[in-house]
Design a protein around this motif. Structure first.
Motif, mmCIF file in Angstrom:
data_model
loop_
_atom_site.group_PDB
_atom_site.id
_atom_site.type_symbol
_atom_site.label_atom_id
_atom_site.label_comp_id
_atom_site.label_asym_id
_atom_site.label_seq_id
_atom_site.Cartn_x
_atom_site.Cartn_y
_atom_site.Cartn_z
ATOM 1 N N VAL B 8 0.668 -1.187 -0.059
ATOM 2 C CA VAL B 8 0.055 0.149 0.037
ATOM 3 C C VAL B 8 0.812 1.146 -0.082
ATOM 4 N N TRP B 10 0.880 5.077 0.445
ATOM 5 C CA TRP B 10 -0.089 6.277 1.366
ATOM 6 C C TRP B 10 0.376 7.593 0.644
ATOM 7 N N GLU B 12 -0.443 11.527 0.886
ATOM 8 C CA GLU B 12 -1.012 12.499 1.818
ATOM 9 C C GLU B 12 -1.806 13.679 0.923
ATOM 10 N N GLU B 13 -2.745 14.105 1.412
ATOM 11 C CA GLU B 13 -3.591 15.088 0.738
ATOM 12 C C GLU B 13 -2.714 16.497 0.459
ATOM 13 N N LEU B 16 -3.715 22.739 1.028
ATOM 14 C CA LEU B 16 -4.590 23.833 0.572
ATOM 15 C C LEU B 16 -3.794 25.326 0.841
ATOM 16 N N LEU B 18 -3.655 29.710 0.484
ATOM 17 C CA LEU B 18 -4.652 30.467 0.686
ATOM 18 C C LEU B 18 -5.663 30.784 -0.276
ATOM 19 N N LYS B 21 -8.092 28.135 -0.148
ATOM 20 C CA LYS B 21 -8.919 28.196 1.238
ATOM 21 C C LYS B 21 -9.878 29.454 1.183
#
Lengths: 407, 177
Positions: B8, B10, B12-13, B16, B18, B21
């Motif tokens: 697997v 992994w 990471e996201e 974001l 500024l 956001k």
């Protein structure tokens, strides 16, 4: 003026509004399908024209064909439903949706002289209702009953889940909707929708300009109240088949669908009336106290309708622009973003109204409104209450990338 | 699959920025995309009135045709290779002794069941004398199953119908014929 003429006048207006709204809802379905087609690179429905001829008229016959099909379809009532509530629900939602138009103006005024009246006739079914906005809100809350009862009486898990989601969503978004509205009420000092337009027409400053934050909050909440994408969790097809109206068919389904479209029309009317100046346009329409000629009255109606159409087209464009929110994100947006922003806007407007005689409609106060909006937006963005931690977890420990680093 | 499985990976996201956001840039981006599509050219073809363009007829696999040689005779030598190659078993051939000196056999009857056919083009590939070919006719319709069983005459008529628009494939592809 006798009671009879008043009644006749009201009945004529009623016919115009009810007929107009229903026809508009029919044709907006066509517009929506056309827009969907165009955005997806298709042509949309363009075949149905005049029946028994080859004339196609760009598919303008489609709504009539749709309506005929739905009316003639079998209306199945499943055996396991609670029959009385099941039949009542579409009526509630439809009645509530249409009754809202009693207080919503569909133009300004028309001159009364040619019609044997001394005073100009206001273009609203029930003119001068002082609780106008409260009436609108009360009825839109009643519409939720149609959804909940329909979902509950259907005795079907999809309907039920759809109804539950719907009720949670409507209740959550009613608050920001009210807060967005309160700013306008504070600035105008009236709950009467005609007066709100009048104030904007007299000052020449739409509330969208002087209260941008309230405008944003109201529009977002209006999208959610009308259950339009990206907030259509009540009937998201991938998860809930059709949500609360899964079990409905035939004429009752039509009532639900039409009511939903009417909700969208109502939302567009409210956005235009409260924030986009109603029938007012600079240099075209004059103030609210000016005498109105027939030409002026028609210009006002046209301006009004163009604005509403523009807002509705925006609704439809948005539908294909953004993905649907997840339910927790939807709730976060309502409670952690829209509600605080609405309160900030309310306080800002209250300060402006208290400090200035012009109720916040002069240039420095507009600048002030924009500064408040931008600052509030930035603060929310930096705090980002919408961010969710999607790290994979087993029990309390995170798995994946962080664990890998540790090992 | 367990979460600590070494297979697997992994991910990471991404964080974001500024602008992300603030939501507004993404908002405008979404609107811009849909607006662009709203006014762009549509890909729909209103079928009966407009016909789709066949990109390359030489590799298109539509209705079969039965080619004729320069004397107007059927080219087929009834070798059964196409019927053998056909994965749908839709070709039925009856071969008899040829009246002509240049070949031993020729098909007395040759039938293709167009309803069974999967238009894979194997028959065309298999044919040693380029007698059977797939044309670019795609809107094949019929009122009965019997009508959709194409016999030799019908297949030859498809050739007559399409020979001007579509020359024999093998010739233009540098083939033997």
């Amino acid at each position: 003026m006798s009671l009879t003429t008043q009644t006749i006048e009201a009945l004529i207006k009623l016919a115009i509004v009810a007929g107009g709204v229903m026809t508009a809802a029919m044709y907006l379905v066509l517009v929506e399908r056309k827009m969907a087609g165009w955005i997806q690179g298709r042509l949309g429905p363009n075949r149905v024209g005049i029946p028994l001829t080859k004339i196609r008229l760009f598919g303008l016959g489609q709504p009539v064909a749709d309506a005929l099909k739905l009316i003639l379809k079998e209306d199945v009532t499943p055996a396991h439903v609670n029959r009385r509530i099941y039949n009542l629900a579409p009526l509630i939602i439809m009645t509530a949706a249409v009754s809202v138009f009693a207080v919503i103006p569909f133009g300004s005024i028309i001159p009364g002289e040619g019609l044997g009246r001394e005073n100009p006739i206001p273009l609203v079914v029930a003119p001068g209702i002082d609780v106008g906005m409260i009436f609108v809100f009360a009825l839109s809350s009643i519409a939720v009953y149609g959804v909940i009862l329909g979902g509950w009486a259907s005795n079907n898990k999809y309907s039920f889940l759809g109804a539950l989601r719907s009720s949670a969503q409507m209740i959550a978004y009613e608050l920001p909707l009210g807060l967005g509205l309160l700013g306008v009420v504070l600035a105008t000092g009236s709950l009467q929708l005609e007066k709100v337009i009048g104030v904007q027409a007299d000052t020449g400053i739409w509330f969208a300009l002087s209260q941008p934050l309230g405008f944003v909050v109201f529009v977002v909440a209006a999208f959610a109240e009308a259950a339009r994408l990206p907030f259509d969790l009540t009937e998201c097809e991938q998860e809930l088949v059709a949500g609360f109206h899964t079990e409905y068919s035939g004429m009752r389904l039509v009532l639900f669908l039409t009511a939903e479209f009417i909700h969208m029309i109502t939302a567009a009317f409210l956005i235009v009336i409260l924030f986009l100046g109603g029938w007012h346009f600079w240099g075209l329409t004059g103030g609210s106290e000016d005498a109105v000629t027939w030409l002026g009255a028609i210009v006002r109606i046209v301006v009004f309708m163009i604005k509403i159409l523009a807002v509705i087209l925006f609704f439809m464009l948005v539908r294909w622009s953004w993905p649907r929110f997840r339910f927790d994100q939807l709730m976060n947006l309502a409670w952690k973003m829209m509600l605080p922003l609405g309160i900030v806007n309310l306080i800002a407007v209250a300060i402006a109204v208290e400090m200035s005689a012009s109720a916040g409609a002069s240039l420095p106060w507009i600048v002030y409104g924009w500064i408040v909006a931008v600052v509030a937006w930035m603060v929310t963005a930096v705090c980002s209450p919408l961010m969710t931690d999607n790290t994979a977890r087993v029990g309390d420990a995170t798995v994946g990338a962080p664990l890998e680093k540790a090992g | 699959m367990r979460h600590d499985d070494p297979a697997v990976t992994w991910v990471e996201e991404p964080k974001l920025g500024l602008a992300g956001k603030m939501y507004l840039p993404l908002f405008v981006q979404g609107l811009a995309v849909t607006t662009k599509h709203l006014v762009s050219r549509k890909v729909t073809i209103s079928f009966p009135e407009e016909r789709p363009e066949i990109g390359n007829p030489l590799i298109y696999r539509g209705v079969h045709r039965f080619n004729k040689d320069d004397q107007g005779r059927v080219k087929c030598v009834a070798c059964f290779l196409c019927a053998t190659a056909c994965p749908a078993h839709c070709i039925d051939i009856v071969g008899i002794e040829s009246p002509w000196p240049d070949r031993e056999k020729y098909p007395e009857s040759f039938q293709i069941d167009e309803l069974r056919c999967i238009f894979c083009g194997m028959c065309e590939e298999a044919c040693p004398v380029d007698a059977i070919e797939l044309t670019s006719l795609f809107d094949l319709t019929g009122r009965s199953r019997e009508e959709m069983i194409f016999d030799k005459e019908k297949l030859l008529s498809v050739y007559d119908q399409t020979k001007d628009a579509e020359p024999m494939k093998s010739k233009s592809l540098g083939g033997t014929v």
